[in-house]
Design an enzyme around this catalytic site. Structure first.
Site, PDB file in Angstrom:
ATOM      1  N   ASP A 264      46.927 -24.884 -55.064  1.00 49.34           N
ATOM      2  CA  ASP A 264      48.229 -25.088 -55.473  1.00 49.34           C
ATOM      3  C   ASP A 264      48.787 -24.333 -53.742  1.00 49.34           C
ATOM      4  OD1 ASP A 264      50.767 -25.567 -55.965  1.00 49.34           O
ATOM      5  OD2 ASP A 264      50.701 -24.251 -58.022  1.00 49.34           O
TER       6      ASP A 264
HETATM    7  C1  BGC Z   1      53.677 -25.996 -57.692  1.00 49.88           C
HETATM    8  C2  BGC Z   1      53.045 -27.150 -57.897  1.00 49.88           C
HETATM    9  C3  BGC Z   1      53.533 -28.384 -56.976  1.00 49.88           C
HETATM   10  C4  BGC Z   1      53.169 -27.797 -55.410  1.00 49.88           C
HETATM   11  C5  BGC Z   1      53.718 -28.755 -54.268  1.00 49.88           C
HETATM   12  C6  BGC Z   1      53.704 -25.464 -56.281  1.00 49.88           C
HETATM   13  O1  BGC Z   1      54.562 -24.444 -56.008  1.00 49.88           O
HETATM   14  O2  BGC Z   1      53.308 -25.040 -58.357  1.00 49.88           O
HETATM   15  O3  BGC Z   1      53.284 -27.781 -59.034  1.00 49.88           O
HETATM   16  O4  BGC Z   1      52.615 -29.387 -57.192  1.00 49.88           O
HETATM   17  O5  BGC Z   1      54.065 -26.725 -55.229  1.00 49.88           O
HETATM   18  O6  BGC Z   1      55.065 -28.898 -54.360  1.00 49.88           O
END
Ligand code: BGC
Length: 750
Positions: A264
């Site tokens: 993530d």
């Molecule tokens: C979130 C994810 C997301 C990623 C990309 C993160 O902050 O936890 O769910 O896919 O950002 O935008």
């Protein structure tokens, strides 16, 4: 690595690639400003592309931008290895569907699959190859804002949704026209943070991990999901971006997952803040744990070259890895990235998915699907015969969300447009043929600092400058002109979602004061709650004749609600989460373990419970929802009261629609195991079936019950985990929700 397609190409590329080229493939960057023409093309991203240091990009906003980036990447790559493009398509792309928690309330897997299929087609037409969905974190804490994105509190329902969404997104093949790769997230137990506070850690029994949080991932993998995203949190002291036993062990080992694991956002470097060591140490820990791609942080790019030369000896972090092993780990991750690209058809054709063909699907079709999904997602919690509204009734529409567009989209609508939303006021006007009398009644929230926080991604909350007393007086006057008052209350879109945990998940204070004022007029009230989480509604239902929980329903959310209010659609939604009776009653679920002093539903001294919970406040139970008709459940029957471990037993129940309108009924089966080796949930969902019943119709619904339904994990540690099944008595509970069930006993022989 996926060897079904392109395995040889992957091997050939791997044999030719330099170490730097392999590390470049592990770098996953945000599109940000993308590429701009002219002198400004020397953006940080462009420089990385020129140097062959990017494996994939997420967040492109158009096909043209994706094509430009691909062009640049191919020019910068000696071996002409293409990028793939990803995006957060969580509940629709341009066509925004109801929030995932709302779609879960439909309990309709064909509908959920259809919304995912439509979103995939829209995303793929814009050059996207992968979407960061489905989010399948089981969530039992209403404080946690990401409940909005979740499938709710139950692993069985969440597992069915994981599979349905994966099928919808990928079809039979994520490389086929109009399809994209799914990415199951967030692995794992991200929905169990301490205090409901986003990003916080989870400490839980391994049995709970195995039985509650992991099963939806197993279902998604079984449905063929091509990728997985790691979670920000630690599980039992080890942050997930370093959790080799769960990623390489359980995910790849136990489920047989062969796809791609991405971090993530900056999740790798955050391991340092978690206390796991220096930036270089944590980069290696993540790589060893099985994180193949590094999203945004560029920690692999920064540290892997030196680690591959010298290895790492970090006794303070309990890590000693020779250079040769580091290189093998880089190879492993790179082969998985290339395997994923092969599975997407990109190694054969770098322009796969970037030609604009097939074109985006018809938006009108998407809108119709979104409207149907909204009507099927709303849950009717109370109805004293007020709904559907009588034709010709004089209706007033009051509340801060009555004319709202932007908040209706819900969190994660990065490609949605508020202008596409038809507000409730317009939707009701269109059906009734004349506008309802209207007043906003109050502001959504009263605190200026809170308004600022809610507007972090653009202004969706504005404040009426008038004194509250004036707004209330206006609303009361409008209410007094009407036969019935529809009250549109709830949360802003940014009340829920990422980093939007709430201490007190209930209706904001000015809205509760509005309700007091309207209730005092004696006018019949229909309350529609638009929210991103399970709000505590204790006390609210006593003031209204009808209560509809409508979540944030996307572009056609208010139209779906208007369809229900005027009886153009039948309510069939069922809660995918328990609605707490009071904001402090969280975490909560239907599947809690019993105590020696069980909760009786109201306060009793020296039993578990809450001293300050009024006696008349009850949660709305998981699985609950009303229709505009009555469905009668006959007592459930078993084909045998005793069975051997290999036998299948038929559990049947006869339903009759005794009311005047059609019903879509969700028959639910819960299981309890009153005598086991460890404490088992008081009951938990094991099966459900949705059936249509015309007025007066009778139908028998049959479930095949096998002994495997009563299996449960014993896990003194993750390594020692095993699933067992005991002979003896279990109770099956059948009914329309997790509370109002009838039992039948079944004994399994040894
Ligand atoms: C979130 C994810 C997301 C990623 C990309 C993160 O902050 O936890 O769910 O896919 O950002 O935008």
């Amino acid at each position: 690595m996926d060897r079904r397609r392109g395995g040889e190409t992957v091997d050939r590329l791997m044999a030719q690639m330099t170490l730097a080229e392999k590390i470049g493939q592990l770098n996953l960057l945000a599109a940000g400003e993308g590429l701009v023409t002219g002198a400004a093309t020397a953006t940080p991203l462009a420089k990385r592309l020129d140097a062959g240091q990017v494996g994939a990009i997420f967040g492109t906003k158009s096909l043209a931008s994706a094509r430009d980036l691909q062009d640049r990447a191919l020019a910068g790559s000696r071996l002409k290895i293409p990028l793939f493009f990803a995006e957060d398509v969580i509940h629709g792309h341009r066509t925004v569907f109801p929030l995932p928690i709302a779609l879960a309330a439909s309990w309709d897997m064909a509908l959920i699959e259809a919304t995912a299929g439509f979103a995939a087609a829209e995303a793929s037409a814009e050059g996207l190859h992968q979407v960061y969905a489905p989010m399948i974190d089981v969530s039992r804490d209403a404080r946690w804002g990401r409940m909005a994105e979740s499938p709710g509190e139950d692993p069985h329902l969440a597992g069915a949704i994981a599979a349905a969404m994966t099928r919808g997104l990928q079809g039979d093949d994520p490389a086929s026209p109009g399809r994209v790769a799914a990415c199951l997230k967030h692995f794992v137990a991200y929905g169990a943070p301490l205090s409901g506070r986003d990003y916080d850690n989870a400490s839980l029994a391994w049995e709970d991990l195995l039985e509650i949080y992991l099963p939806p991932f197993a279902e998604g993998v079984a449905a063929g999901a091509a990728s997985v995203m790691a979670a920000f949190n630690a599980v039992n002291k080890l942050p997930m971006h370093a959790h080799e036993p769960l990623i390489e062990g359980w995910l790849r080992g136990t489920t047989g997952f062969e796809g791609l694991v991405v971090s993530d956002y900056t999740g790798i470097r955050e391991l340092t803040a978690h206390g796991l060591g220096s930036p270089a140490t944590v980069a290696l820990r993540a790589l060893a744990a099985g994180i193949d791609m590094d999203m945004v942080g560029e920690d692999y790019l920064a540290h892997l070259p030196a680690l591959a030369e010298a290895g790492l000896d970090a006794p303070e972090a309990g890590l000693s890895v020779p250079a040769e092993r580091v290189r093998a780990l880089i190879d492993r991750a790179c082969a998985r990235v290339l395997g994923f690209k092969a599975r997407l058809g990109l190694l054969g054709d770098p322009w796969r998915g970037l030609t604009g063909s097939p074109p985006a699907p018809d938006r009108a079709e998407g809108r119709a699907l979104a409207r149907k999904a909204a009507a099927r997602s709303a849950v009717l919690l109370k109805n004293d015969g007020l709904l559907p509204l009588a034709p010709g009734a004089r209706v007033a529409l009051i509340g801060p969300l009555a004319r709202d567009r932007a908040n209706m989209l819900g969190t994660w609508s990065v490609s949605g447009r508020a202008a596409d939303v038809t507000p409730l006021f317009e939707a009701m006007t269109a059906i009734a043929g004349r506008p309802p009398a209207h007043a906003p009644g109050c502001n959504l929230v009263e605190e200026d600092w809170l308004v600022d926080r809610l507007n972090v991604h653009g202004v969706t909350v504005t404040r009426d400058p008038r004194p509250e007393a004036e707004m209330l007086a206006e609303a009361v006057a409008v209410a007094q002109t009407a036969d019935v008052v529809v009250v549109a209350l709830g949360e802003a879109k940014e009340h829920a979602g990422e980093s939007s945990s709430r201490l007190c998940p209930d209706l904001p204070a000015p809205q509760r004061r509005l309700l007091d004022a309207l209730a005092a007029t004696g006018a019949p009230l229909v309350i529609a709650v638009f929210a991103g989480r399970a709000l505590a509604l204790g006390g609210v239902d006593g003031r209204c004749g009808a209560l509809l929980y409508a979540w944030h329903g996307g572009i056609a959310g208010p139209e779906g609600v208007a369809d229900l209010i005027f009886g153009r659609a039948e309510p069939s939604g069922r809660l995918p989460v328990t609605l707490p009776a009071a904001p402090g009653q969280t975490p909560v679920s239907h599947a809690e373990d019993p105590t020696g002093r069980p909760w009786t539903g109201r306060f009793v001294k020296f039993r578990t419970g809450w001293l300050d919970l009024p006696g008349d406040r009850q949660p709305y139970p998981f699985g609950f929802g009303l229709s505009y008709t009555e469905v009668d459940y006959a007592p459930p029957r078993l084909s045998a009261a005793e069975a051997g471990p290999e036998d299948r037993v038929r559990l049947s129940v006869t339903l009759t629609n005794t009311g005047p309108r059609p019903a879509t009924e969700t028959v639910q089966v819960y299981l309890s195991d009153p005598e086991a080796r460890i404490t088992r949930p008081a009951r938990h969902l094991v099966a459900f079936r949705q059936v249509d019943l015309a007025p007066g119709a009778t139908r028998e619904v049959v479930f095949e019950i096998g002994a495997d339904l009563a299996r449960y994990p014993l896990a003194p540690s993750l390594e020692e985990a095993r699933w067992v099944r005991d002979p003896g008595r279990v109770v099956l509970h059948v009914g329309p929700n997790s509370r109002d069930t009838r039992p039948v006993e079944l004994t399994w022989r040894a």
